[in-house]
Motif scaffolding. Structure first.
Motif, PDB file in Angstrom:
ATOM      1  N   LYS A   1      11.670   9.129  12.233  1.00  0.00           N
ATOM      2  CA  LYS A   1      10.337   9.691  12.019  1.00  0.00           C
ATOM      3  C   LYS A   1       9.340   8.541  12.143  1.00  0.00           C
ATOM      4  O   LYS A   1       9.654   7.396  11.865  1.00  0.00           O
ATOM      5  N   ILE A   2       8.124   8.858  12.550  1.00  0.00           N
ATOM      6  CA  ILE A   2       7.129   7.834  12.821  1.00  0.00           C
ATOM      7  C   ILE A   2       6.653   7.190  11.521  1.00  0.00           C
ATOM      8  O   ILE A   2       6.290   7.871  10.570  1.00  0.00           O
ATOM      9  N   LEU A   3       6.655   5.871  11.514  1.00  0.00           N
ATOM     10  CA  LEU A   3       6.181   5.091  10.380  1.00  0.00           C
ATOM     11  C   LEU A   3       4.655   5.135  10.363  1.00  0.00           C
ATOM     12  O   LEU A   3       4.007   4.806  11.344  1.00  0.00           O
ATOM     13  N   ARG A   4       4.076   5.542   9.226  1.00  0.00           N
ATOM     14  CA  ARG A   4       2.626   5.680   9.127  1.00  0.00           C
ATOM     15  C   ARG A   4       2.003   4.686   8.163  1.00  0.00           C
ATOM     16  O   ARG A   4       0.798   4.542   8.129  1.00  0.00           O
ATOM     17  N   ARG A   5       2.786   4.029   7.372  1.00  0.00           N
ATOM     18  CA  ARG A   5       2.270   3.075   6.390  1.00  0.00           C
ATOM     19  C   ARG A   5       2.945   1.726   6.596  1.00  0.00           C
ATOM     20  O   ARG A   5       4.029   1.632   7.150  1.00  0.00           O
ATOM     21  N   ASN A   6       2.272   0.699   6.098  1.00  0.00           N
ATOM     22  CA  ASN A   6       2.825  -0.664   6.144  1.00  0.00           C
ATOM     23  C   ASN A   6       3.209  -1.106   7.553  1.00  0.00           C
ATOM     24  O   ASN A   6       4.262  -1.717   7.751  1.00  0.00           O
ATOM     25  N   LEU A   7       2.332  -0.795   8.509  1.00  0.00           N
ATOM     26  CA  LEU A   7       2.570  -1.262   9.873  1.00  0.00           C
ATOM     27  C   LEU A   7       2.432  -2.787   9.915  1.00  0.00           C
ATOM     28  O   LEU A   7       1.630  -3.351   9.168  1.00  0.00           O
TER      29      LEU A   7
END
Length: 88
Positions: free
Chosen positions: A3-9
């Motif tokens: 699933k796409i990472l949305r935080r802590n990029l």
């Protein structure tokens, strides 16, 4: 499937994405469509992928969004066809 990472990029990736939004004049409407799609928690394939929107193409690799293209630019990877659920 990830699933796409949305935080802590990673900081450099976040800066790159902001730069591409500015350079390619990605509209707020297009970003809103992407956010609506991200809210569905889409699964993406391992490796390179892309999702087309009317005014931009979101390109990623594994769980990360990597860049934004404009129509006419050639994305690389597997196309994601998951559509947004219709608004009620």
């Amino acid at each position: 499937m990830p699933k796409i990472l949305r935080r802590n990029l990673p900081r450099q990736l976040y800066a790159h994405l902001l730069e591409r939004v500015q350079q390619r004049h990605i509209s707020g409407n297009q970003l809103a469509l992407m956010i609506e799609w991200l809210d569905t928690q889409p699964e993406v394939p391992s490796g390179k992928w892309f999702k087309k929107f009317p005014g931009m193409i979101v390109c990623g690799e594994n769980e990360l969004v990597k860049t934004f293209l404009v129509p006419g630019q050639a994305p690389v990877g597997k196309e994601i066809h998951q559509e947004l659920a219709p608004l009620r």
